[in-house]
Design a protein around this motif. Structure first.
Motif, PDB file in Angstrom:
ATOM      1  N   ARG A   1      97.628   9.634  40.034  1.00  0.00           N
ATOM      2  CA  ARG A   1      97.628   8.275  40.413  1.00  0.00           C
ATOM      3  C   ARG A   1      96.351   8.454  42.042  1.00  0.00           C
ATOM      4  N   ASP A   2      96.560  10.112  42.192  1.00  0.00           N
ATOM      5  CA  ASP A   2      95.445  10.053  43.421  1.00  0.00           C
ATOM      6  C   ASP A   2      94.339   9.855  43.058  1.00  0.00           C
ATOM      7  N   ALA A   3      93.869  10.792  42.190  1.00  0.00           N
ATOM      8  CA  ALA A   3      92.917  10.371  41.671  1.00  0.00           C
ATOM      9  C   ALA A   3      91.960   9.291  41.390  1.00  0.00           C
ATOM     10  N   GLU A   4      92.871   8.443  40.704  1.00  0.00           N
ATOM     11  CA  GLU A   4      91.964   6.974  40.605  1.00  0.00           C
ATOM     12  C   GLU A   4      91.918   6.924  42.174  1.00  0.00           C
ATOM     13  N   GLU A   5      93.282   6.478  43.272  1.00  0.00           N
ATOM     14  CA  GLU A   5      92.656   6.261  44.635  1.00  0.00           C
ATOM     15  C   GLU A   5      91.279   6.950  45.165  1.00  0.00           C
ATOM     16  N   ALA A   6      91.261   7.844  44.411  1.00  0.00           N
ATOM     17  CA  ALA A   6      89.798   8.812  45.425  1.00  0.00           C
ATOM     18  C   ALA A   6      88.471   7.775  44.715  1.00  0.00           C
ATOM     19  N   LEU A   7      88.303   7.737  43.458  1.00  0.00           N
ATOM     20  CA  LEU A   7      87.397   7.043  42.388  1.00  0.00           C
ATOM     21  C   LEU A   7      87.836   5.090  42.952  1.00  0.00           C
ATOM     22  N   ARG A   8      88.423   4.407  43.288  1.00  0.00           N
ATOM     23  CA  ARG A   8      88.586   3.678  43.881  1.00  0.00           C
ATOM     24  C   ARG A   8      87.814   3.356  45.188  1.00  0.00           C
ATOM     25  N   ASP A   9      88.552   4.165  45.807  1.00  0.00           N
ATOM     26  CA  ASP A   9      87.675   4.502  47.259  1.00  0.00           C
ATOM     27  C   ASP A   9      85.688   4.417  47.140  1.00  0.00           C
ATOM     28  N   LEU A  10      85.716   5.616  46.268  1.00  0.00           N
ATOM     29  CA  LEU A  10      84.876   5.942  46.240  1.00  0.00           C
ATOM     30  C   LEU A  10      83.784   4.821  45.654  1.00  0.00           C
ATOM     31  N   ARG A  11      84.009   3.655  44.755  1.00  0.00           N
ATOM     32  CA  ARG A  11      83.154   2.413  43.869  1.00  0.00           C
ATOM     33  C   ARG A  11      82.738   1.718  45.218  1.00  0.00           C
ATOM     34  N   SER A  12      84.164   1.935  46.115  1.00  0.00           N
ATOM     35  CA  SER A  12      83.988   0.909  47.065  1.00  0.00           C
ATOM     36  C   SER A  12      83.037   1.154  47.680  1.00  0.00           C
ATOM     37  N   LEU A  13      82.968   2.532  48.787  1.00  0.00           N
ATOM     38  CA  LEU A  13      82.021   3.329  49.035  1.00  0.00           C
ATOM     39  C   LEU A  13      80.117   2.377  48.708  1.00  0.00           C
ATOM     40  N   GLY A  14      80.278   2.907  47.445  1.00  0.00           N
ATOM     41  CA  GLY A  14      79.160   2.386  46.657  1.00  0.00           C
ATOM     42  C   GLY A  14      78.885   1.221  46.757  1.00  0.00           C
ATOM     43  N   VAL A  15      79.670  -0.281  46.774  1.00  0.00           N
ATOM     44  CA  VAL A  15      79.360  -1.388  46.362  1.00  0.00           C
ATOM     45  C   VAL A  15      78.632  -1.590  48.069  1.00  0.00           C
ATOM     46  N   GLN A  16      79.792  -0.839  49.203  1.00  0.00           N
ATOM     47  CA  GLN A  16      79.145  -1.226  50.625  1.00  0.00           C
ATOM     48  C   GLN A  16      78.005  -0.452  50.873  1.00  0.00           C
ATOM     49  N   ARG A  17      77.463   0.607  50.110  1.00  0.00           N
ATOM     50  CA  ARG A  17      76.157   1.269  50.151  1.00  0.00           C
ATOM     51  C   ARG A  17      74.958   0.261  49.577  1.00  0.00           C
ATOM     52  N   LEU A  18      75.871  -0.067  48.469  1.00  0.00           N
ATOM     53  CA  LEU A  18      74.298  -0.894  47.726  1.00  0.00           C
ATOM     54  C   LEU A  18      73.805  -2.491  48.640  1.00  0.00           C
ATOM     55  N   VAL A  19      75.306  -3.477  49.114  1.00  0.00           N
ATOM     56  CA  VAL A  19      75.493  -4.621  49.672  1.00  0.00           C
ATOM     57  C   VAL A  19      74.492  -4.498  51.493  1.00  0.00           C
ATOM     58  N   GLN A  20      74.068  -2.850  52.184  1.00  0.00           N
ATOM     59  CA  GLN A  20      73.863  -3.070  53.194  1.00  0.00           C
ATOM     60  C   GLN A  20      72.396  -2.758  53.144  1.00  0.00           C
ATOM     61  N   GLY A  21      72.217  -2.104  51.833  1.00  0.00           N
ATOM     62  CA  GLY A  21      70.653  -1.092  51.204  1.00  0.00           C
ATOM     63  C   GLY A  21      70.048  -3.087  51.210  1.00  0.00           C
ATOM     64  N   GLU A  22      70.849  -3.658  50.369  1.00  0.00           N
ATOM     65  CA  GLU A  22      70.284  -4.440  50.088  1.00  0.00           C
ATOM     66  C   GLU A  22      69.391  -5.866  51.597  1.00  0.00           C
ATOM     67  N   LEU A  23      70.971  -5.771  52.467  1.00  0.00           N
ATOM     68  CA  LEU A  23      70.366  -6.462  53.847  1.00  0.00           C
ATOM     69  C   LEU A  23      69.370  -6.397  54.120  1.00  0.00           C
ATOM     70  N   HIS A  24      69.572  -4.712  54.449  1.00  0.00           N
ATOM     71  CA  HIS A  24      68.159  -3.772  55.111  1.00  0.00           C
ATOM     72  C   HIS A  24      67.182  -4.216  54.937  1.00  0.00           C
ATOM     73  N   ARG A  25      66.622  -4.137  53.540  1.00  0.00           N
ATOM     74  CA  ARG A  25      65.286  -4.749  52.686  1.00  0.00           C
ATOM     75  C   ARG A  25      65.004  -5.755  52.240  1.00  0.00           C
ATOM     76  N   LEU A  26      66.360  -7.228  53.415  1.00  0.00           N
ATOM     77  CA  LEU A  26      65.601  -8.788  52.984  1.00  0.00           C
ATOM     78  C   LEU A  26      64.940  -8.729  54.925  1.00  0.00           C
ATOM     79  N   ARG A  27      66.056  -7.696  55.170  1.00  0.00           N
ATOM     80  CA  ARG A  27      65.358  -7.621  56.971  1.00  0.00           C
ATOM     81  C   ARG A  27      64.484  -7.033  57.119  1.00  0.00           C
TER      82      ARG A  27
END
Length: 198
Positions: A1-27
């Protein structure tokens, strides 16, 4: 269960980084222009500099592809500045046909408020009015029989902005319903042209 939580957190951070990167490119490419000036927005942001018991929900209503979501994000950044929250951050919840508001990730210490994106029925706001009005009150979300997943949250001095297309259900209630038609509860910005210059 802890490993699944850690993977979910990593995926969440990956999504945030991708969105922030795209917004930066648009700016960087100047695809993100300045928003148009709306007196309704100025009045809404000013509410967070005042001492009030509660604040209205801002509804941004308009046809598709007018920049409602980007405008809402820009307004929430202004609210963050008014509240002294830096860096400016807010929680975005894509609603559409879902009547359940998942606010588990709302962090009042770092979020200026919430963007309820793509609300499909204006009644969602009325059904959740005690939650969304921003009174200084501790609320419980994620209720279950065991209360294991319950979490506390509040919208005290935090903004709630909802975006809606013209196809959303029950829009006539913005004129006829006693609660929804009161600007102290719901402030409406109707877009008739693109919200952004250029």
């Amino acid at each position: 269960r802890d490993a699944e939580e850690a993977l979910r957190d990593l995926r969440s951070l990956g999504v945030q980084r991708l969105v922030q990167g795209e917004l930066h490119r648009l700016r960087q490419t100047n695809e993100l222009k300045a928003p148009r000036h709306f007196p309704e927005v100025d009045a809404f942001v000013a509410l967070f500099e005042a001492v009030l018991w509660r604040r209205p929900v801002l509804v941004i209503l308009g046809a598709t592809n007018l920049g409602k979501s980007l405008l809402a994000a820009a307004i929430l950044e202004r609210v963050a500045k008014a509240l002294g929250i830096s860096p400016a951050a807010f929680l975005e919840v894509t609603v559409e046909g879902d009547g359940h508001l998942d606010l588990a990730d709302l962090d009042v210490e770092k979020h200026a408020g919430v963007l309820l994106d793509g609300v499909g029925d204006i009644l969602l706001l009325k059904k959740n009015r005690e939650t969304l009005q921003g009174r200084p009150k501790v609320l419980k979300g994620g209720r279950s029989q065991t209360m294991r997943y319950a979490y506390p949250f509040t919208f005290a001095r935090r903004a709630v902005i909802a975006t809606m297309d013209l196809s959303a259900a029950d829009l006539e209630l913005l004129r006829t319903d006693h609660w929804l038609s009161d600007p102290r509860n719901v402030s409406v910005l109707r877009l008739t042209q693109a919200a952004w210059l250029g």
